[in-house]
Design a protein around this motif. Structure first.
Motif, mmCIF file in Angstrom:
data_model
loop_
_atom_site.group_PDB
_atom_site.id
_atom_site.type_symbol
_atom_site.label_atom_id
_atom_site.label_comp_id
_atom_site.label_asym_id
_atom_site.label_seq_id
_atom_site.Cartn_x
_atom_site.Cartn_y
_atom_site.Cartn_z
ATOM 1 N N PRO A 66 0.822 -1.213 0.000
ATOM 2 C CA PRO A 66 0.000 0.000 0.000
ATOM 3 C C PRO A 66 0.857 1.265 0.000
ATOM 4 N N PHE A 67 0.393 2.262 -0.713
ATOM 5 C CA PHE A 67 1.016 3.582 -0.727
ATOM 6 C C PHE A 67 -0.072 4.625 -0.494
ATOM 7 N N PRO A 68 -0.591 4.694 0.735
ATOM 8 C CA PRO A 68 -1.720 5.597 1.007
ATOM 9 C C PRO A 68 -1.405 7.057 0.738
ATOM 10 N N ASP A 69 -0.158 7.476 0.941
ATOM 11 C CA ASP A 69 0.176 8.871 0.672
ATOM 12 C C ASP A 69 0.070 9.206 -0.808
ATOM 13 N N ASN A 70 0.344 8.211 -1.638
ATOM 14 C CA ASN A 70 0.252 8.405 -3.086
ATOM 15 C C ASN A 70 -1.071 7.897 -3.660
ATOM 16 N N LYS A 71 -1.903 7.334 -2.781
ATOM 17 C CA LYS A 71 -3.254 6.905 -3.139
ATOM 18 C C LYS A 71 -3.274 5.807 -4.199
ATOM 19 N N PHE A 72 -2.405 4.823 -4.023
ATOM 20 C CA PHE A 72 -2.500 3.625 -4.853
ATOM 21 C C PHE A 72 -1.936 2.448 -4.081
ATOM 22 N N ASP A 73 -2.380 1.245 -4.463
ATOM 23 C CA ASP A 73 -1.886 -0.007 -3.902
ATOM 24 C C ASP A 73 -1.432 -0.911 -5.040
ATOM 25 N N LEU A 74 -0.484 -1.784 -4.732
ATOM 26 C CA LEU A 74 0.010 -2.759 -5.692
ATOM 27 C C LEU A 74 -0.224 -4.166 -5.161
ATOM 28 N N TYR A 75 -0.657 -5.048 -6.040
ATOM 29 C CA TYR A 75 -0.920 -6.443 -5.696
ATOM 30 C C TYR A 75 -0.095 -7.318 -6.642
ATOM 31 N N PHE A 76 0.725 -8.216 -6.069
ATOM 32 C CA PHE A 76 1.556 -9.105 -6.866
ATOM 33 C C PHE A 76 1.037 -10.535 -6.718
ATOM 34 N N ILE A 98 2.079 -11.242 -12.010
ATOM 35 C CA ILE A 98 1.172 -10.180 -12.446
ATOM 36 C C ILE A 98 1.114 -9.126 -11.359
ATOM 37 N N GLU A 99 1.332 -7.888 -11.737
ATOM 38 C CA GLU A 99 1.202 -6.757 -10.822
ATOM 39 C C GLU A 99 -0.082 -6.001 -11.149
ATOM 40 N N LEU A 100 -0.983 -5.921 -10.201
ATOM 41 C CA LEU A 100 -2.215 -5.162 -10.364
ATOM 42 C C LEU A 100 -2.054 -3.830 -9.636
ATOM 43 N N THR A 101 -2.295 -2.743 -10.350
ATOM 44 C CA THR A 101 -2.190 -1.401 -9.767
ATOM 45 C C THR A 101 -3.583 -0.820 -9.597
ATOM 46 N N HIS A 102 -3.911 -0.464 -8.358
ATOM 47 C CA HIS A 102 -5.223 0.123 -8.055
ATOM 48 C C HIS A 102 -5.045 1.544 -7.545
ATOM 49 N N ASN A 103 -5.573 2.502 -8.281
ATOM 50 C CA ASN A 103 -5.589 3.889 -7.854
ATOM 51 C C ASN A 103 -6.870 4.139 -7.064
ATOM 52 N N TYR A 104 -6.734 4.657 -5.865
ATOM 53 C CA TYR A 104 -7.861 4.797 -4.945
ATOM 54 C C TYR A 104 -9.026 5.542 -5.604
ATOM 55 N N GLY A 105 -10.209 5.004 -5.371
ATOM 56 C CA GLY A 105 -11.435 5.642 -5.825
ATOM 57 C C GLY A 105 -11.987 5.114 -7.121
ATOM 58 N N THR A 106 -11.174 4.388 -7.895
ATOM 59 C CA THR A 106 -11.669 3.905 -9.184
ATOM 60 C C THR A 106 -12.801 2.892 -9.010
ATOM 61 N N GLU A 107 -12.769 2.149 -7.890
ATOM 62 C CA GLU A 107 -13.790 1.115 -7.679
ATOM 63 C C GLU A 107 -15.182 1.692 -7.542
ATOM 64 N N SER A 108 -15.287 2.965 -7.177
ATOM 65 C CA SER A 108 -16.602 3.606 -7.013
ATOM 66 C C SER A 108 -16.868 4.664 -8.073
ATOM 67 N N ASP A 109 -16.004 4.729 -9.084
ATOM 68 C CA ASP A 109 -16.161 5.705 -10.165
ATOM 69 C C ASP A 109 -16.871 5.034 -11.333
ATOM 70 N N PRO A 110 -18.123 5.407 -11.613
ATOM 71 C CA PRO A 110 -18.864 4.741 -12.691
ATOM 72 C C PRO A 110 -18.290 5.001 -14.076
ATOM 73 N N ASN A 111 -17.452 6.020 -14.205
ATOM 74 C CA ASN A 111 -16.897 6.366 -15.507
ATOM 75 C C ASN A 111 -15.512 5.772 -15.752
ATOM 76 N N TYR A 112 -14.970 5.080 -14.734
ATOM 77 C CA TYR A 112 -13.615 4.549 -14.899
ATOM 78 C C TYR A 112 -13.646 3.129 -15.436
ATOM 79 N N LYS A 113 -12.869 2.907 -16.494
ATOM 80 C CA LYS A 113 -12.701 1.556 -17.036
ATOM 81 C C LYS A 113 -11.315 1.474 -17.662
ATOM 82 N N PRO A 114 -10.469 0.565 -17.176
ATOM 83 C CA PRO A 114 -9.154 0.424 -17.804
ATOM 84 C C PRO A 114 -9.282 0.026 -19.276
ATOM 85 N N HIS A 115 -8.318 0.458 -20.069
ATOM 86 C CA HIS A 115 -8.297 0.142 -21.497
ATOM 87 C C HIS A 115 -7.605 -1.198 -21.697
#
Length: 335
Positions: A66-76, A98-115
């Protein structure tokens, strides 16, 4: 200096370490035979859903950083059962992570979808897992309610399938055994699965093959020429070249897809995943001696996205390949 926004979206902080690396590169030169294609990074909307999907495929969450100060978490995540190729190793001393990068807030953003890279603008194509029994493996994925881009029975190719992860990234499923030998077999052993390869489309096959072989030190493991469909596939990686081109049992390969004629097109042809719209972020190579490796890359005249000396992070670098895909360079902590 790399901006905070780039740090949040690429996850370059994931290899923060207190370990110091040798500065006298004459004391220990870099050995390309010890390099590993360590991981591929994907941005995700909802980490809970994505981790659950990859765990269903048999992977294990090696670490969450977790990197709460930078508002993202990494999952390996990687295959780590007793039968796994890299069982028990440090995450930097592996291939097929596989590294999954999650930027905080995307899970509740209806307009966010990774390409996902398969809709325009195209670039990254898929990751691929190889399984012992493709029919049983696909049934298990389907029974869990996960979707498919291509089922085994679709089209003419009856030996491959493409599942869709929660963000619509394509996950190719291939068999380690011929489909005729696993027909009717009901069981599949997740402990035998491997994260086989990551696919990227390239403009100029000659330029890309030269970069990954001569600069990155990879070996050409297998070539699949498809003249009637006007595309070729090139599988590269580290380690021994398998006999008779049987690459399904390996992990951590890179598949380059070249569509005939793209090398004649003006300008950039493919999307690197870091320009908007964002999705796939990078592949990562772990090396035996980070400073010596980067010195060698400098001598090779590579294009840098980030040198070791740039910014505050002195333990990670990014090289650009001929299509501007990002290649992260990190220290193999097990070397």
């Amino acid at each position: 200096m790399i901006s905070a926004s780039i740090r949040r979206t690429t996850g370059i902080l994931n290899h923060l370490s207190t370990r110091s690396y040798p500065t006298d590169t004459t004391a220990k030169m870099t050995d390309l035979s010890k390099y590993k294609l360590n991981h591929s990074m994907l941005r995700v909307k909802d980490p809970k859903a994505s981790v659950a999907f990859y765990e269903h495929l048999g992977m294990k969450l090696l670490s969450k950083i977790p990197f709460p100060d930078n508002k993202f978490d990494l999952y390996f995540l990687a295959y780590d059962g007793p039968k796994a190729v890299s069982h028990g190793k440090h995450r930097s001393d592996r291939e097929g992570v596989i590294e999954l990068t999650h930027n905080y807030g995307t899970e509740s953003d209806p307009n966010y979808k990774p390409h996902n890279g398969n809709k325009d603008p195209k670039g990254f194509g898929h990751i691929c897992i190889s399984v012992d029994n493709i029919q049983a493996a696909c049934k298990r994925i389907s029974d869990a309610g996960y979707r498919f881009q291509k089922r085994l029975e679709d089209g003419r190719m009856r030996s491959i399938a493409f599942a869709l992860d929660p963000d619509d990234y394509w996950v190719e499923i291939i068999g380690q055994n011929p489909v005729e030998k696993t027909e009717g077999v009901q069981e599949t052993d997740l402990g035998t699965y491997t994260m086989n390869h990551t696919m990227m489309r390239v403009k100029d096959k000659d330029a890309s093959l030269k970069f990954y072989q001569d600069v990155m030190g990879m070996k050409l493991m297998r070539t699949s020429e498809n003249a009637s469909a006007e595309f070729n596939l090139y599988f590269l990686g580290y380690g021994d070249v398998p006999a008779e081109g049987k690459t399904a049992g390996k992990e951590g390969l890179l598949e380059l897809t070249w569509n005939y004629g793209t090398e004649k097109q003006e300008g950039k042809v493919y999307h690197n995943g870091n320009d908007e719209p964002q999705g796939f972020g990078h592949i990562c190579v772990s090396v035996d001696n980070l400073n010596a490796a980067c010195e060698r890359f400098e001598q090779q005249g590579v294009n840098w996205k980030k040198r070791l000396t740039d910014g505050r992070m002195k333990t990670v670098a990014f090289v650009l390949d001929p299509d501007d895909y990002w290649v992260e360079i990190v220290q193999n902590e097990g070397a």
